[in-house]
Design a protein around this motif. Structure first.
Motif, PDB file in Angstrom:
ATOM      1  N   UNK A  39       5.145 -80.059 -51.551  1.00 55.62           N
ATOM      2  CA  UNK A  39       6.498 -79.527 -51.629  1.00 55.62           C
ATOM      3  C   UNK A  39       6.817 -79.159 -53.073  1.00 55.62           C
ATOM      4  N   UNK A  40       6.369 -77.988 -53.480  1.00 51.11           N
ATOM      5  CA  UNK A  40       6.692 -77.497 -54.811  1.00 51.11           C
ATOM      6  C   UNK A  40       8.136 -76.995 -54.829  1.00 51.11           C
ATOM      7  N   UNK A  41       8.626 -76.711 -56.037  1.00 53.27           N
ATOM      8  CA  UNK A  41       9.995 -76.217 -56.162  1.00 53.27           C
ATOM      9  C   UNK A  41      10.151 -74.885 -55.423  1.00 53.27           C
ATOM     10  N   UNK A  42       9.160 -74.012 -55.550  1.00 48.11           N
ATOM     11  CA  UNK A  42       9.230 -72.727 -54.862  1.00 48.11           C
ATOM     12  C   UNK A  42       9.275 -72.872 -53.356  1.00 48.11           C
ATOM     13  N   UNK A  43       8.478 -73.803 -52.825  1.00 50.02           N
ATOM     14  CA  UNK A  43       8.459 -74.007 -51.382  1.00 50.02           C
ATOM     15  C   UNK A  43       9.779 -74.600 -50.904  1.00 50.02           C
ATOM     16  N   UNK A  44      10.316 -75.563 -51.648  1.00 51.53           N
ATOM     17  CA  UNK A  44      11.619 -76.131 -51.285  1.00 51.53           C
ATOM     18  C   UNK A  44      12.695 -75.061 -51.317  1.00 51.53           C
ATOM     19  N   UNK A  45      12.640 -74.215 -52.332  1.00 56.04           N
ATOM     20  CA  UNK A  45      13.628 -73.149 -52.450  1.00 56.04           C
ATOM     21  C   UNK A  45      13.585 -72.227 -51.238  1.00 56.04           C
ATOM     22  N   UNK A 115      20.914 -67.435 -53.564  1.00 55.46           N
ATOM     23  CA  UNK A 115      21.158 -67.929 -54.922  1.00 55.46           C
ATOM     24  C   UNK A 115      21.807 -69.305 -54.892  1.00 55.46           C
ATOM     25  N   UNK A 116      22.927 -69.400 -54.173  1.00 62.38           N
ATOM     26  CA  UNK A 116      23.748 -70.611 -54.214  1.00 62.38           C
ATOM     27  C   UNK A 116      23.058 -71.800 -53.555  1.00 62.38           C
ATOM     28  N   UNK A 117      22.673 -71.659 -52.302  1.00 61.13           N
ATOM     29  CA  UNK A 117      22.092 -72.791 -51.578  1.00 61.13           C
ATOM     30  C   UNK A 117      20.735 -73.172 -52.141  1.00 61.13           C
ATOM     31  N   UNK A 118      19.898 -72.172 -52.407  1.00 57.25           N
ATOM     32  CA  UNK A 118      18.586 -72.488 -52.951  1.00 57.25           C
ATOM     33  C   UNK A 118      18.672 -73.202 -54.287  1.00 57.25           C
ATOM     34  N   UNK A 119      19.578 -72.736 -55.154  1.00 51.42           N
ATOM     35  CA  UNK A 119      19.699 -73.349 -56.483  1.00 51.42           C
ATOM     36  C   UNK A 119      20.262 -74.757 -56.381  1.00 51.42           C
ATOM     37  N   UNK A 120      21.356 -74.939 -55.634  1.00 55.00           N
ATOM     38  CA  UNK A 120      22.023 -76.244 -55.635  1.00 55.00           C
ATOM     39  C   UNK A 120      21.157 -77.327 -55.006  1.00 55.00           C
ATOM     40  N   UNK A 155      25.084 -79.142 -59.806  1.00 59.72           N
ATOM     41  CA  UNK A 155      24.275 -78.242 -58.986  1.00 59.72           C
ATOM     42  C   UNK A 155      25.151 -77.257 -58.214  1.00 59.72           C
ATOM     43  N   UNK A 156      26.236 -77.748 -57.616  1.00 60.10           N
ATOM     44  CA  UNK A 156      27.116 -76.867 -56.865  1.00 60.10           C
ATOM     45  C   UNK A 156      27.878 -75.897 -57.736  1.00 60.10           C
ATOM     46  N   UNK A 157      28.378 -76.368 -58.878  1.00 58.46           N
ATOM     47  CA  UNK A 157      29.137 -75.496 -59.763  1.00 58.46           C
ATOM     48  C   UNK A 157      28.299 -74.377 -60.354  1.00 58.46           C
ATOM     49  N   UNK A 158      27.125 -74.710 -60.869  1.00 61.44           N
ATOM     50  CA  UNK A 158      26.259 -73.682 -61.441  1.00 61.44           C
ATOM     51  C   UNK A 158      25.748 -72.731 -60.361  1.00 61.44           C
ATOM     52  N   UNK A 159      25.430 -73.275 -59.177  1.00 61.97           N
ATOM     53  CA  UNK A 159      24.970 -72.415 -58.093  1.00 61.97           C
ATOM     54  C   UNK A 159      26.017 -71.392 -57.688  1.00 61.97           C
ATOM     55  N   UNK A 160      27.276 -71.819 -57.582  1.00 62.00           N
ATOM     56  CA  UNK A 160      28.349 -70.899 -57.224  1.00 62.00           C
ATOM     57  C   UNK A 160      28.605 -69.889 -58.330  1.00 62.00           C
ATOM     58  N   UNK A 161      28.499 -70.307 -59.587  1.00 63.42           N
ATOM     59  CA  UNK A 161      28.704 -69.372 -60.693  1.00 63.42           C
ATOM     60  C   UNK A 161      27.666 -68.248 -60.639  1.00 63.42           C
ATOM     61  N   UNK A 162      26.409 -68.598 -60.425  1.00 65.00           N
ATOM     62  CA  UNK A 162      25.363 -67.581 -60.355  1.00 65.00           C
ATOM     63  C   UNK A 162      25.535 -66.676 -59.137  1.00 65.00           C
TER      64      UNK A 162
END
Length: 261
Positions: A39-45, A115-120, A155-162
């Protein structure tokens, strides 16, 4: 004087057996998140984005009908509106604009989740895994509730900003429902047209116009959502016989959804 030569032979079957035991032992502690498989970061994303996209595609008609009812309330000013109730609103949209109009503006919503869900989700899990500590008894000691709260808010704040530009484009497309109710011609014709209009009128900074209320809301939602999910899941695994399976995920998600709502 005799010299004794000791010959040690390795049994391949014994080595294989030892490796199997080791692998089984690793599987037993897998639920403690000590060992990460593939489960790498890319796969989780990608998994997070795929799951969020399926959920968004399923529930988007509810979002659109909610927006139409809200816009109708602003237009009517307390008078009897054209639509009454979510079901009648959805049926009215289907009758007047076609069935697939229930998914009008869904493409920017999918981009938002990319962007939002994957990042957060990935950011929160990476923060948790780096700060989490496990003692000799196998108990988690390094990630208390207050750290979960801070990690969820960040995580939620930065994800929503992006993701704010996609949120703005989606809202503008949904706002066309209000113009139709007023009998006006639509100002935007799709996602790219809305994006070009924003850039032409306000520039790049205009893509983040009015983003801060949404950023604050996302931070508060994830404060309760992610931290609750993590805490409830840990409590279930530590205090019950349930394993890290679909049932545990459903129970934890249900509790997190109630707190986040």
């Amino acid at each position: 004087m005799k010299t004794e030569t000791i010959v040690t032979s390795t049994n391949p079957s014994r080595i294989v057996g030892d490796n199997k035991k080791k692998l089984f032992a690793e599987e037993d502690i897998g639920k403690l998140h000590v060992i990460k498989s593939n489960d790498t970061v890319g796969r989780k994303y990608l998994m997070c984005v795929a799951a969020a996209s399926v959920a968004e595609g399923t529930t988007y008609p509810l979002d659109l009908t909610k927006t139409r009812l809200q816009l109708q309330g602003e237009k009517a000013g307390g008078e009897n509106g054209k639509y009454r109730g979510m079901l009648r609103t959805a049926l009215g949209v289907i009758k007047e604009e076609g069935f697939f109009s229930l998914w009008r503006g869904m493409l920017p919503a999918l981009y938002r989740h990319a962007i939002y869900t994957g990042f957060r989700m990935c950011a929160y899990e990476e923060i948790r895994n780096r700060l989490d500590r496990i003692d000799a008894q196998g108990h988690h000691t390094g990630f208390p509730l207050w750290k979960k709260v801070l990690a969820g808010m960040m995580a939620g704040g930065f994800g929503q900003f992006f993701a704010s530009p996609t949120d703005l484009v989606k809202t503008q497309i949904q706002m066309e429902g209000k113009r139709r109710l007023l009998g006006h011609e639509p100002r935007v014709h799709g996602m790219m047209d809305a994006l070009k209009n924003i850039l032409r009128e306000s520039g790049v900074r205009g893509l983040w116009r009015g983003c801060w209320p949404n950023v604050q809301r996302a931070a508060l939602v994830n404060l309760g959502d992610l931290s609750t999910y993590d805490s409830v899941k840990r409590a279930i695994l530590d205090n019950t016989k349930l394993k890290d399976n679909s049932l545990t995920h459903c129970l934890s998600s249900a509790c997190a959804g109630l707190v986040g709502a």
